[in-house]
Each structure stands twice: as C-alpha cells, then as structure tokens.
Design a protein around this motif. Structure first.
Motif, PDB file in Angstrom:
ATOM      1  N   UNK A 178       0.823  -0.993  -0.068  1.00 25.12           N
ATOM      2  CA  UNK A 178      -0.103   0.137   0.154  1.00 25.12           C
ATOM      3  C   UNK A 178       0.930   1.369   0.027  1.00 25.12           C
ATOM      4  N   UNK A 179       1.963   1.408   0.559  1.00 27.29           N
ATOM      5  CA  UNK A 179       2.770   2.632   0.842  1.00 27.29           C
ATOM      6  C   UNK A 179       3.575   2.567  -0.524  1.00 27.29           C
ATOM      7  N   UNK A 180       4.092   1.602  -1.020  1.00 28.46           N
ATOM      8  CA  UNK A 180       4.601   1.658  -2.100  1.00 28.46           C
ATOM      9  C   UNK A 180       3.522   2.104  -3.302  1.00 28.46           C
ATOM     10  N   UNK A 181       2.556   1.788  -3.401  1.00 23.62           N
ATOM     11  CA  UNK A 181       1.385   2.202  -4.259  1.00 23.62           C
ATOM     12  C   UNK A 181       1.171   3.758  -4.274  1.00 23.62           C
ATOM     13  N   UNK A 182       1.421   4.094  -3.003  1.00 20.24           N
ATOM     14  CA  UNK A 182       0.849   5.691  -2.727  1.00 20.24           C
ATOM     15  C   UNK A 182       1.879   6.351  -3.114  1.00 20.24           C
ATOM     16  N   UNK A 183       3.544   5.833  -2.660  1.00 19.91           N
ATOM     17  CA  UNK A 183       4.654   6.663  -3.055  1.00 19.91           C
ATOM     18  C   UNK A 183       4.739   6.624  -4.787  1.00 19.91           C
ATOM     19  N   UNK A 184       4.488   5.729  -5.158  1.00 24.29           N
ATOM     20  CA  UNK A 184       4.562   5.622  -6.926  1.00 24.29           C
ATOM     21  C   UNK A 184       3.656   6.646  -7.404  1.00 24.29           C
ATOM     22  N   UNK A 185       2.421   6.485  -7.004  1.00 25.17           N
ATOM     23  CA  UNK A 185       1.297   7.514  -7.725  1.00 25.17           C
ATOM     24  C   UNK A 185       1.817   8.979  -7.325  1.00 25.17           C
ATOM     25  N   UNK A 186       2.195   9.372  -6.004  1.00 19.93           N
ATOM     26  CA  UNK A 186       2.356  10.662  -5.572  1.00 19.93           C
ATOM     27  C   UNK A 186       4.028  11.170  -6.296  1.00 19.93           C
ATOM     28  N   UNK A 187       4.702  10.245  -6.962  1.00 22.59           N
ATOM     29  CA  UNK A 187       5.882  10.772  -7.574  1.00 22.59           C
ATOM     30  C   UNK A 187       5.737  10.423  -9.268  1.00 22.59           C
ATOM     31  N   UNK A 188       4.444  10.457  -9.699  1.00 21.94           N
ATOM     32  CA  UNK A 188       4.399  10.333 -11.305  1.00 21.94           C
ATOM     33  C   UNK A 188       3.785   9.110 -11.942  1.00 21.94           C
TER      34      UNK A 188
END
Length: 357
Positions: A166-176
């Motif tokens: 979940x944290x990976x998914x959020x981080x990726x989408x927050x960064x483009x």
C-alpha cells in the motif's frame, strides 16, 4: 513516416484491403488516443485511419490534435465499420487474433468482407522502441530505482506485506506513476519461495527474506524491477543462493546485444544455477519484453526460445530466480535496452546483498 503510414504500406504485402485494430494498447500506440478496452476500434485502410467509438469520447476526439485520424461517433461500432468497407469496396479485412471470441462472432455475422487473422502485427512493431519511447522507459526505470530506495527505508519487522504494498502504491502515484502494470509482489519469509506470490497480511519478521517485484506505468510506459533483501542477518544458504542468482543475472546481461538468441541468453544464466544443483528450483523463463505493457515481445525467453532474436531498441527484463519451498526465494530483475553494440542497463537499484538491520 508515422506508425499508421508504415502499417498502411504493409497492407498490400499482407493481401489486405484494411485492418481492424481492436486492442486498446495498439490503438494508443498507433494514434496516441486512449480508449478503454472494448470502447471502439480503429479501421486502417490504404488512405484512411478511422477511430470508431461512441459519444462518450466525442469531446475528447474534438480536442484530439491530429489530421491523420478521423473520428466516427456511433453506438454500432462493427455495423458502421461494415458500412464503411462496403462503400469503399474493400473486401478483405484483417483482424487481431487477440480479440475475444464474442467479438469475432459479431464480425463473422456482420462483415461482408472476408476476415483474415493477423497475429502480432502491431506488437512486432511495438517491440522495437523509438528514441522517445526509450527516454520514457529510462524515466520509468529511474522512478522504480527511487521507489526501491524508499522501500529500504520502511521495511522492518512487524510491517505486513499488504502495508508495504500500500505504501509503495501511494509513493509511486505521488511521484508520477499512474497505476501498477501488475499487482506488486511483497513476499516475505516462505512466501518468497512462490515466484508469483500474492500480497498477504503476513507480517515481516526478523530474519526474513523479502522479495519486492513491482512495475508501474510512467507516462504510458512500464518498468519492471525485482530485488530481494534480508531483514536481519541471513543464513549461509541464503547468502550462497543470492550470490548465485546475482551471478546468473550478470552473465545473461553480458550476452545481450542485437541478434542474440533467446535460448542462448537463458543458458548463460541457467547453466550456472544448474551446475550449482538448483536447476529444479528455477521454474520460469529468464525474462520478457516490456514497454506499453509489462509483457511485450519477446513475451518470454527461456530454454526453448530458439526462434527469439533480440532486436535493436527492444527493452527486456533479466530475472533469474531460485525458490526453496518453505524456506525462501531469491529473484533479482533488471530492465535492459538492447543495442547494436551491446546493451544498456536501465535499472540501477543496487544488486549486492542488502541486510537491513
């Protein structure tokens, strides 16, 4: 010459009057217009490219800046396409073999033109990237490298696989990134012995091995990165297996160049694993192509892929693995650009064994 023009030039050599493109990714590749799968089709004739869809896309088509593609708004996609073919006297229509039987049944019922299956026609063109596509794949790989660094900072005992994903998914989408190109794998402990493990509620424990495998679309193109790390000091067998997998990965990469044979590439890494007695624990191909989707041509290369020959500007993965049921698994994956002179590794996340304290 545009991608559509190159395809139009091929029609006579294929004995086709027209080609019907129904795969949404292929439509995007040819036109740059995004359709949800099933929401229309692209008809290509010798002189026209007609995007057939419905009024949900009417405004988007009006804003679509191209003179190469004409839009046709209708709720009867295939009936309207048949009318277009009949008006122009076009009697031989190619279709993509990836379409569903249900759609084929509609075409067979409606079309007065003869239907000719075309397998992998556009996918073969997609396999060889142009310079703009290569730049996008480099950028995607760079973001995945950065995401791995982020994951190293959060992995710790007590955190569940699902929480990490979940944290990976959020981080990726927050960064483009826009979305995952496949469900991310966060496999800890014995779950890492499953090559395609699904994320579970299992909590990471001290001494676990964790395999992280993820791919996200960035500006339309996906990278695919896998790393395996140890949370706490691992045992001797894990260190031995890790080093073996890493040597196999590097051995394959060193052989990559335009013209290389898929089976020979696979053998460069697989023979090391087999010689060490772990041949039965490596149960999948050595890699696959990536681009607009996470599995592009070559869809896979492994021991039997003697017909696969790498081409300039293909991007492939290299992902050897060893999986010991009930214990752990190790997979290390890089994305590699094929060139005439050799290769360029696009992913730069560290491959040496990382032990998180």
């Amino acid at each position: 010459m545009t991608r559509i023009e190159r395809l139009q030039q091929q029609l006579p050599t294929l004995d086709l009057d027209a080609l019907l493109v129904t795969d949404a990714t292929n439509i995007f590749y040819l036109t740059g217009f995004s359709l949800t799968a099933g929401d229309g089709a692209l008809l290509i004739t010798a002189t026209q490219a007609i995007l057939v869809t419905d009024d949900r896309y009417a405004q988007a088509l009006r804003e679509f800046a191209t003179t190469e593609v004409t839009g046709l708004i209708t709720r009867d996609y295939y009936g309207s396409i048949n009318e277009l073919l009949e008006k122009q006297g076009l009697m031989v229509l190619g279709f993509e073999t990836s379409l569903s039987y249900e759609v084929y049944d509609q075409l067979d019922e409606l079309m007065t033109a003869d239907l000719v299956p075309c397998r992998g026609l556009i996918e073969q063109a997609r396999a060889e990237k142009d310079s703009h596509e290569v730049a996008k794949l480099r950028a995607a790989a760079q973001l995945h490298d950065q995401a791995f660094e982020y994951l190293l900072g959060i992995l710790q005992p007590g955190l569940s696989e699902q929480a990490v994903a979940n944290r990976l998914d959020f981080w990726m989408k927050e960064h483009g990134a826009t979305a995952a190109s496949f469900p991310p794998i966060v496999a800890s402990g014995p779950n890492a012995a499953k090559p395609h493990a699904t994320v579970s509620p299992r909590k990471i424990a001290a001494g676990d091995v964790v395999t992280l495998d993820f791919g996200y679309w960035v500006d339309g193109y996906t990278a695919d990165l896998t790393r395996t790390v140890a949370v706490g000091e691992p045992d001797f067998e894990f260190k031995t297996v890790y080093e073996l997998v890493n040597q196999a990965r590097q051995a394959v990469i060193e052989k990559i160049a335009a013209g290389a044979n898929g089976a020979a590439l696979d053998a460069a890494g697989r023979q090391l694993i087999e010689a060490a007695g772990y041949g039965d624990e490596f149960q999948h191909g050595m890699g696959h192509g990536i681009g607009l989707t996470v599995h592009e041509l070559p869809a896979s290369y492994g021991p039997a892929t003697t017909q696969v020959r790498l081409k300039h500007n293909q991007v492939i993965t290299v992902e050897p693995g060893i999986y010991l049921p009930g214990l752990f698994g190790v997979r290390i994956e890089d994305d590699v650009l094929v060139t005439h002179g050799g290769h360029e590794v696009l992913t730069h996340a560290p491959t040496e064994l990382l032990v998180l304290k």
